[in-house]
Design a protein around this motif. Sequence first.
Motif, PDB file in Angstrom:
ATOM      1  N   ASN A   1      -8.445 -10.763  -4.534  1.00 35.61           N
ATOM      2  CA  ASN A   1      -7.358  -9.822  -4.789  1.00 35.61           C
ATOM      3  C   ASN A   1      -6.330  -9.815  -3.664  1.00 35.61           C
ATOM      4  O   ASN A   1      -5.146  -9.556  -3.901  1.00 35.61           O
ATOM      5  N   ILE A   2      -6.754 -10.113  -2.439  1.00 36.98           N
ATOM      6  CA  ILE A   2      -5.792 -10.269  -1.339  1.00 36.98           C
ATOM      7  C   ILE A   2      -4.894 -11.473  -1.606  1.00 36.98           C
ATOM      8  O   ILE A   2      -3.683 -11.435  -1.356  1.00 36.98           O
TER       9      ILE A   2
ATOM     10  N   TYR B   1      -4.094 -12.585  -4.602  1.00 36.84           N
ATOM     11  CA  TYR B   1      -3.162 -12.143  -5.643  1.00 36.84           C
ATOM     12  C   TYR B   1      -2.042 -11.301  -5.044  1.00 36.84           C
ATOM     13  O   TYR B   1      -0.893 -11.370  -5.495  1.00 36.84           O
ATOM     14  N   THR B   2      -2.384 -10.482  -4.043  1.00 34.03           N
ATOM     15  CA  THR B   2      -1.388  -9.628  -3.403  1.00 34.03           C
ATOM     16  C   THR B   2      -0.312 -10.457  -2.727  1.00 34.03           C
ATOM     17  O   THR B   2       0.892 -10.200  -2.890  1.00 34.03           O
TER      18      THR B   2
ATOM     19  N   HIS C   1       3.793 -10.662  -3.843  1.00 32.38           N
ATOM     20  CA  HIS C   1       4.928 -10.437  -2.947  1.00 32.38           C
ATOM     21  C   HIS C   1       5.793 -11.688  -2.816  1.00 32.38           C
ATOM     22  O   HIS C   1       7.028 -11.619  -2.827  1.00 32.38           O
TER      23      HIS C   1
ATOM     24  N   SER D   1      -0.034  -3.069   0.964  1.00 39.36           N
ATOM     25  CA  SER D   1       0.563  -4.067   1.853  1.00 39.36           C
ATOM     26  C   SER D   1       2.085  -3.938   1.895  1.00 39.36           C
ATOM     27  O   SER D   1       2.705  -4.146   2.939  1.00 39.36           O
TER      28      SER D   1
ATOM     29  N   ALA E   1      -6.121  -5.099  -7.425  1.00 38.03           N
ATOM     30  CA  ALA E   1      -4.949  -5.860  -6.966  1.00 38.03           C
ATOM     31  C   ALA E   1      -3.690  -4.997  -6.858  1.00 38.03           C
ATOM     32  O   ALA E   1      -2.969  -5.085  -5.844  1.00 38.03           O
TER      33      ALA E   1
ATOM     34  N   LEU F   1      -3.720  -3.012  -3.643  1.00 44.06           N
ATOM     35  CA  LEU F   1      -3.467  -3.817  -2.453  1.00 44.06           C
ATOM     36  C   LEU F   1      -1.997  -4.212  -2.347  1.00 44.06           C
ATOM     37  O   LEU F   1      -1.442  -4.287  -1.246  1.00 44.06           O
ATOM     38  N   VAL F   2      -1.364  -4.481  -3.494  1.00 45.12           N
ATOM     39  CA  VAL F   2       0.069  -4.809  -3.487  1.00 45.12           C
ATOM     40  C   VAL F   2       0.875  -3.630  -2.950  1.00 45.12           C
ATOM     41  O   VAL F   2       1.754  -3.792  -2.090  1.00 45.12           O
TER      42      VAL F   2
END
Length: 303
Positions: free
Chosen positions: A160-161, A163-164, A168, A108, A101, A104-105
């Motif tokens: 996890n996307i 969570y990302t 944000h 992105s 996660a 990915l944060v």
Amino acid sequence: MKKSDVAALILLGALWGASFLFMRMGAAQFGSMALAGMRAIGAAICSIPLLLSRQRLAELRANWRSVALIGLANSALPFMLFSYAAQSLPAGLSAIFDAIAPLLVALSGWLWLSERLNAMQASGLVIGMSGVVWLIGGSMGLGHGGASVGWAMAACVGANICYTFGAHYSHRRMQSISPLTVAIGSQVAAALILLPSTVWLWPATSPTLQAWLAMFGLAAGCTTFAYVLFYRLLAHIGSMRSMSVLYLIPVFGVVWGALFLHETITMAMAGGCIVILLGVALTTGLLKIRPKAPSPLDAVEKA
């Protein structure tokens, strides 16, 4: 950090790592949708007493749409996706996927939100994503259903996307709201979102006592109590130190799976876990590589 804070951090890692054990134990009996729904409903029931204050209720009334969106992104959808994955993947492997996660944060934020990455963070992203590729490539042969394992891994990445997006959105829209209000309100929202599918897809055969105990541990221990513990740590030691729990979750997930479900720890799991955690450490700044200090000889040579 105080010894009590260190103990709380280890306990939190153990609880969140155990969530993958409990999902693995309960998913086959409940089904992914019913297990996700019961987790959210149980967590909401346990959390509601913490919400009964004028300040939190006022915050919730004023921001219920945003809190509901966080409940969808950070609880309802990930609960469903990880519960689906638990029907095919070992608990330890799902826990390792949960560590991506932060990668990915950061990725992105760099791609779409114009957030800058320094050389160390960029290196961490490359290393961490290499670990993900290694983990996926080395784990596709697990069990007897390659396709089901592939879809289960995709579900873990999808969680996890979610969570990302939640990270944000919370950072930009929820700064003025108490974190505990967001945590509790989002669980209530997730429970309401998942209630219809939980009733509709309730298993025809009643789950066993072991599955019910796993669901209760998932809702009360790994969700309600873990969130309260997490926000206590945020208040005591700050966000950076609290986020080091991300390094404990996959470790405990693998350990609990090996101890209680006799899961095999493969080279792909061990190697992928180490590489992913190294990438996360560099990306989040928890591991900093300091440049070599110039020596007196360097100054002489330049002169």
